[in-house]
Design a protein around this motif. Structure first.
Motif, short mmCIF file in Angstrom:
data_model
loop_
_atom_site.label_atom_id
_atom_site.label_comp_id
_atom_site.label_asym_id
_atom_site.label_seq_id
_atom_site.Cartn_x
_atom_site.Cartn_y
_atom_site.Cartn_z
N PRO A 150 0.83 -1.21 0.00
CA PRO A 150 0.00 0.00 0.00
C PRO A 150 0.86 1.26 0.00
O PRO A 150 1.77 1.39 0.82
CB PRO A 150 -0.81 -0.13 1.29
CG PRO A 150 0.01 -0.99 2.18
CD PRO A 150 0.75 -1.93 1.28
N TYR A 151 0.52 2.17 -0.91
CA TYR A 151 1.39 3.30 -1.18
C TYR A 151 1.51 4.24 0.01
O TYR A 151 2.58 4.78 0.28
CB TYR A 151 0.90 4.07 -2.41
CG TYR A 151 1.80 5.21 -2.77
CD1 TYR A 151 3.06 4.97 -3.31
CD2 TYR A 151 1.41 6.53 -2.55
CE1 TYR A 151 3.91 6.01 -3.63
CE2 TYR A 151 2.25 7.57 -2.87
CZ TYR A 151 3.49 7.31 -3.41
OH TYR A 151 4.34 8.35 -3.71
N ALA A 152 0.42 4.45 0.74
CA ALA A 152 0.45 5.37 1.88
C ALA A 152 1.48 4.92 2.90
O ALA A 152 2.23 5.74 3.46
CB ALA A 152 -0.93 5.45 2.53
N LEU A 153 1.53 3.62 3.15
CA LEU A 153 2.48 3.09 4.13
C LEU A 153 3.91 3.20 3.61
O LEU A 153 4.82 3.60 4.35
CB LEU A 153 2.14 1.63 4.43
CG LEU A 153 3.02 0.93 5.46
CD1 LEU A 153 2.96 1.67 6.80
CD2 LEU A 153 2.58 -0.52 5.65
N PHE A 154 4.12 2.86 2.32
CA PHE A 154 5.45 2.98 1.73
C PHE A 154 5.97 4.41 1.85
O PHE A 154 7.11 4.65 2.26
CB PHE A 154 5.41 2.57 0.26
CG PHE A 154 6.60 3.03 -0.53
CD1 PHE A 154 7.82 2.36 -0.43
CD2 PHE A 154 6.52 4.15 -1.36
CE1 PHE A 154 8.93 2.80 -1.14
CE2 PHE A 154 7.63 4.59 -2.06
CZ PHE A 154 8.83 3.92 -1.95
N MET A 155 5.13 5.36 1.47
CA MET A 155 5.55 6.76 1.47
C MET A 155 5.84 7.27 2.88
O MET A 155 6.80 8.00 3.11
CB MET A 155 4.47 7.62 0.82
CG MET A 155 4.82 9.08 0.67
SD MET A 155 3.43 9.99 0.01
CE MET A 155 2.18 9.57 1.21
N ARG A 199 1.56 -5.76 7.98
CA ARG A 199 2.87 -5.91 7.35
C ARG A 199 3.79 -6.71 8.26
O ARG A 199 3.98 -6.37 9.44
CB ARG A 199 3.50 -4.54 7.08
CG ARG A 199 2.69 -3.65 6.18
CD ARG A 199 2.57 -4.20 4.78
NE ARG A 199 3.86 -4.26 4.09
CZ ARG A 199 3.99 -4.57 2.81
NH1 ARG A 199 2.92 -4.85 2.08
NH2 ARG A 199 5.18 -4.59 2.24
N PRO A 200 4.37 -7.79 7.78
CA PRO A 200 5.29 -8.57 8.62
C PRO A 200 6.62 -7.86 8.77
O PRO A 200 7.17 -7.32 7.80
CB PRO A 200 5.45 -9.88 7.83
CG PRO A 200 5.20 -9.47 6.40
CD PRO A 200 4.18 -8.38 6.44
N PHE A 219 9.19 -1.75 5.52
CA PHE A 219 8.15 -1.95 4.48
C PHE A 219 8.40 -3.19 3.63
O PHE A 219 7.53 -4.06 3.54
CB PHE A 219 8.07 -0.71 3.60
CG PHE A 219 6.99 -0.78 2.56
CD1 PHE A 219 5.69 -0.47 2.90
CD2 PHE A 219 7.27 -1.18 1.26
CE1 PHE A 219 4.67 -0.54 1.95
CE2 PHE A 219 6.27 -1.25 0.30
CZ PHE A 219 4.97 -0.93 0.65
N PHE A 220 9.55 -3.26 2.99
CA PHE A 220 9.80 -4.36 2.06
C PHE A 220 10.07 -5.66 2.81
O PHE A 220 10.70 -5.67 3.87
CB PHE A 220 10.99 -4.05 1.16
CG PHE A 220 10.73 -2.91 0.20
CD1 PHE A 220 9.72 -3.00 -0.73
CD2 PHE A 220 11.50 -1.77 0.25
CE1 PHE A 220 9.47 -1.96 -1.61
CE2 PHE A 220 11.28 -0.71 -0.62
CZ PHE A 220 10.25 -0.81 -1.56
#
Length: 262
Positions: free
Chosen positions: A65-70, A136-137, A222-223
């Motif tokens: 999800p982009y919001a979390l990545f950003m 997210r793990p 994140f990743f």
């Protein structure tokens, strides 16, 4: 220089007092007070999420999800950019303190960095809540690298803050130039896009110190997969120590001229 550097540990109490004063002054007179430390990063996240998911959708599958990545990049960037902006004006804004003979001027840019670091930490619960929300793990071993990334950013930011604070006293134009440099720096850092999208430009991005901080935060938080950027992070740590020492050396060289200019 080394004598003054060793004496910094004696100013722990002063630095702590000034950090608390800075935090209180920031929200003095506001109704919500310290709640803004949680609301501001949340609003920032919502604004960027709206822009890059509704207005200009980011469809990179690796950034969803982009919001979390950003947010993994925006939060440390806000600490970094706010620290430099405020540090550049810290000596000028506190001219009455600078003119006191026994006052250690170097604590002023350090205080701005530490105060913004507190806001960074206060924003982490928002990030943690989103990590839980999106399930997210997070690898516990990789998470051990998180304090290392924070420490490297602290040293790197402090070095630049000392340089900017010392130079802005003599060259006031730096404050206006800095805001534009930070805007360019932000878009030159893989925060709103993944570094994998820009692999053909990584030769250039690697020269950007904050690239390695942003990627480190993203890989840890994140990743999925191993933390493969640790070598770059440690290399940046060594460079950051040199920048911090160079910043303190420059600050110490110009120290005697501060009271005359401010």
């Amino acid at each position: 220089m080394l004598t003054n550097l060793r004496q910094l540990s004696r100013y722990r109490g002063l630095i702590q007092t000034l950090v608390v004063r800075e935090l209180k002054a920031r929200y003095r007179g506001s109704v919500l007070g310290y709640l803004w430390s949680f609301i501001n990063p949340l609003l920032l996240l919502l604004i960027y999420s709206f822009v890059f998911t509704i207005v200009i959708p980011n469809r990179d599958p690796l950034a969803q999800p982009y919001a979390l990545f950003m947010f993994c990049g925006i939060l440390p960037w806000t600490w970094f950019s706010a620290s430099l902006s405020e540090a550049s004006n810290s000596l000028i804004a506190n001219g009455n303190l600078i003119k006191k003979v026994l006052f250690p001027a170097e604590v002023l840019p350090i205080v701005t960095v530490l105060a913004n670091m507190v806001h960074f930490f206060l924003g982490l619960p928002i990030l943690a809540a989103f990590l839980i929300w999106y399930a997210r793990p997070i690898d516990a071993i990789q998470l051990l690298w998180f304090p290392v990334v924070v420490f490297v950013q602290l040293v790197f930011t402090t070095g630049l803050a000392l340089i900017l604070a010392a130079l802005t006293v003599h060259f006031r134009d730096i404050r206006d130039i800095l805001s534009n440099v930070l805007t360019l720096w932000f878009f030159a850092t893989p925060i709103i896009y993944t570094w994998m999208m820009m692999q053909q430009y990584m030769g250039y991005l690697n020269w950007n110190p904050f690239t390695h901080l942003a990627i480190s935060y993203q890989e840890i938080l994140f990743f999925e997969g191993p933390f493969g950027h640790w070598k770059w992070l440690l290399a940046l740590g060594g460079v950051s120590v040199l920048i911090c020492l160079a910043g303190y050396w420059l600050f110490d060289r110009l120290r005697d001229s501060f009271a005359e200019v401010v």
